[in-house]
Motif scaffolding. Structure first.
Motif, mmCIF file in Angstrom:
data_model
loop_
_atom_site.group_PDB
_atom_site.id
_atom_site.type_symbol
_atom_site.label_atom_id
_atom_site.label_comp_id
_atom_site.label_asym_id
_atom_site.label_seq_id
_atom_site.Cartn_x
_atom_site.Cartn_y
_atom_site.Cartn_z
ATOM 1 N N GLU A 163 134.140 -16.057 -51.268
ATOM 2 C CA GLU A 163 133.144 -15.437 -52.149
ATOM 3 C C GLU A 163 131.990 -16.395 -52.423
ATOM 4 N N ALA A 164 132.302 -17.675 -52.535
ATOM 5 C CA ALA A 164 131.260 -18.669 -52.806
ATOM 6 C C ALA A 164 130.272 -18.764 -51.650
ATOM 7 N N VAL A 165 130.751 -18.843 -50.412
ATOM 8 C CA VAL A 165 129.840 -18.969 -49.264
ATOM 9 C C VAL A 165 129.095 -17.673 -48.991
ATOM 10 N N LYS A 166 129.668 -16.558 -49.384
ATOM 11 C CA LYS A 166 128.945 -15.286 -49.247
ATOM 12 C C LYS A 166 127.706 -15.278 -50.136
ATOM 13 N N GLN A 167 127.831 -15.933 -51.292
ATOM 14 C CA GLN A 167 126.709 -15.975 -52.231
ATOM 15 C C GLN A 167 125.721 -17.075 -51.868
ATOM 16 N N ASN A 168 126.240 -18.206 -51.365
ATOM 17 C CA ASN A 168 125.373 -19.324 -51.002
ATOM 18 C C ASN A 168 126.002 -20.083 -49.831
ATOM 19 N N GLY A 169 125.464 -19.886 -48.656
ATOM 20 C CA GLY A 169 126.030 -20.493 -47.456
ATOM 21 C C GLY A 169 126.108 -22.004 -47.484
ATOM 22 N N HIS A 170 125.178 -22.649 -48.183
ATOM 23 C CA HIS A 170 125.147 -24.107 -48.216
ATOM 24 C C HIS A 170 126.357 -24.707 -48.932
ATOM 25 N N ASP A 182 137.335 -22.872 -40.348
ATOM 26 C CA ASP A 182 137.835 -21.503 -40.492
ATOM 27 C C ASP A 182 136.715 -20.539 -40.081
ATOM 28 N N LYS A 183 136.916 -19.819 -39.000
ATOM 29 C CA LYS A 183 135.838 -18.987 -38.463
ATOM 30 C C LYS A 183 135.369 -17.925 -39.450
ATOM 31 N N GLU A 184 136.273 -17.304 -40.172
ATOM 32 C CA GLU A 184 135.887 -16.257 -41.118
ATOM 33 C C GLU A 184 134.960 -16.804 -42.200
ATOM 34 N N ILE A 185 135.290 -17.974 -42.719
ATOM 35 C CA ILE A 185 134.480 -18.581 -43.776
ATOM 36 C C ILE A 185 133.129 -19.034 -43.238
ATOM 37 N N VAL A 186 133.126 -19.703 -42.102
ATOM 38 C CA VAL A 186 131.870 -20.193 -41.523
ATOM 39 C C VAL A 186 130.962 -19.032 -41.140
ATOM 40 N N LEU A 187 131.531 -17.976 -40.629
ATOM 41 C CA LEU A 187 130.738 -16.802 -40.247
ATOM 42 C C LEU A 187 130.011 -16.213 -41.457
ATOM 43 N N GLU A 188 130.725 -16.102 -42.580
ATOM 44 C CA GLU A 188 130.102 -15.578 -43.797
ATOM 45 C C GLU A 188 129.022 -16.531 -44.304
ATOM 46 N N ALA A 189 129.273 -17.830 -44.171
ATOM 47 C CA ALA A 189 128.296 -18.821 -44.640
ATOM 48 C C ALA A 189 126.996 -18.729 -43.851
ATOM 49 N N ASP A 207 130.618 -22.126 -31.242
ATOM 50 C CA ASP A 207 131.122 -20.753 -31.161
ATOM 51 C C ASP A 207 129.929 -19.808 -31.024
ATOM 52 N N ARG A 208 129.879 -19.064 -29.932
ATOM 53 C CA ARG A 208 128.706 -18.239 -29.624
ATOM 54 C C ARG A 208 128.440 -17.166 -30.683
ATOM 55 N N GLU A 209 129.489 -16.537 -31.169
ATOM 56 C CA GLU A 209 129.307 -15.496 -32.184
ATOM 57 C C GLU A 209 128.694 -16.082 -33.451
ATOM 58 N N ILE A 210 129.225 -17.226 -33.856
ATOM 59 C CA ILE A 210 128.726 -17.869 -35.069
ATOM 60 C C ILE A 210 127.284 -18.336 -34.894
ATOM 61 N N VAL A 211 126.989 -18.934 -33.753
ATOM 62 C CA VAL A 211 125.630 -19.414 -33.495
ATOM 63 C C VAL A 211 124.631 -18.263 -33.529
ATOM 64 N N LEU A 212 124.968 -17.156 -32.923
ATOM 65 C CA LEU A 212 124.046 -16.011 -32.906
ATOM 66 C C LEU A 212 123.814 -15.461 -34.307
#
Length: 260
Positions: A163-170, A182-189, A207-212
């Motif tokens: 929830e924190a990274v969803k609000q502020n990725g930094h 953790d891919k799920e957390i980094v993706l949301e960030a 990770d290509r998905e994350i980079v895009l």
């Protein structure tokens, strides 16, 4: 030579008001009322106007500001013991709970409303509320930066971190190494802030998905991508679709070949 990420330029036409600016710069500026031309300016640039306003107030009555503050303080004292008035005040400004009676400060419903309005209030509530997961969760939903101030136990709680990274990725910079991997957390960030990619694990930076997702949100995220991907011609086709501005950070030899 590969460029470093663009410096923040407040004159960029995409910024119309303070709320449009990157979150990390919003505190440096104030909105200008529409009747005064609109837009925004740096806080220090507004000081002469503020100084003139203060001088106008005290010109005929040197005690005017003191009297106004005494009145405001008395109003706050009256509100502090009135539960309904305090509830309404907290909904507008969570920090008001600092001036509430001890009874209200110990009331979970009031604390919940306060952190819901302003997550930073979590720093000032009693320890038992800081240990209340529902309250902490509400606080980070409102302001992800609050994650810095929660207990280590909650920093290790994936639901709260997510929830924190969803609000502020930094906020990704403050989480444990296992969450940075953790891919799920980094993706949301990176969906929230593309430059949060810089805090991800080396594996997820590739990770290509994350980079895009990162470059879709902010082209500057591509600066933190490993050279292997920056030189992958097929992947660069996808990057071009996602955000052409990311080519600012593509190797110079490739840019030259496509006429950039």
């Amino acid at each position: 030579m590969e460029k470093s990420p663009d410096r923040f330029n407040p004159s960029d036409s995409q910024y119309k008001k303070v709320e449009d600016l990157p979150k990390e710069h919003q505190k440096e500026f104030v909105n200008v009322p529409d009747e005064q031309g609109g837009g925004f300016l740096r806080k220090e640039a507004g000081y002469p106007l503020l100084e003139a306003k203060i001088e106008g107030i005290i010109k005929n009555d040197p005690d005017a500001l003191k009297n106004r503050m005494e009145k405001l303080y008395q109003e706050a004292l009256e509100i502090s013991s009135d539960r309904e008035k305090m509830r309404e005040s907290i909904k507008e400004n969570g920090f008001i709970i600092q001036y509430a009676s001890e009874e209200i400060k110990a009331d979970r419903k009031f604390v919940f409303e306060a952190v819901k309005q302003n997550g930073h209030v979590l720093q000032f509530v009693s320890e038992n509320f800081k240990a209340d997961k529902e309250i902490v969760l509400e606080a980070v939903k409102q302001n992800g930066h609050v994650l810095q101030f929660v207990s280590e136990n909650f920093k290790a709680d994936k639901e709260i971190v997510l929830e924190a990274v969803k609000q502020n990725g930094h906020v990704l910079q403050f989480v444990s190494e296992n969450f940075k991997a953790d891919k799920e957390i980094v993706l949301e960030a990176v969906k929230q802030d593309g430059q949060a990619l810089q805090y991800a694990s080396e594996e997820l930076k590739a990770d290509r998905e994350i980079v895009l997702e990162a470059v879709k949100q902010d082209c500057r995220g591509f600066y933190y991508v490993p050279d292997e991907l920056k030189n992958d011609l097929l992947f660069l086709v996808e990057v071009a679709k996602a955000n052409p501005k990311a080519f600012l950070y593509v190797p110079e030899n490739i840019r030259e070949k496509i006429g950039i």
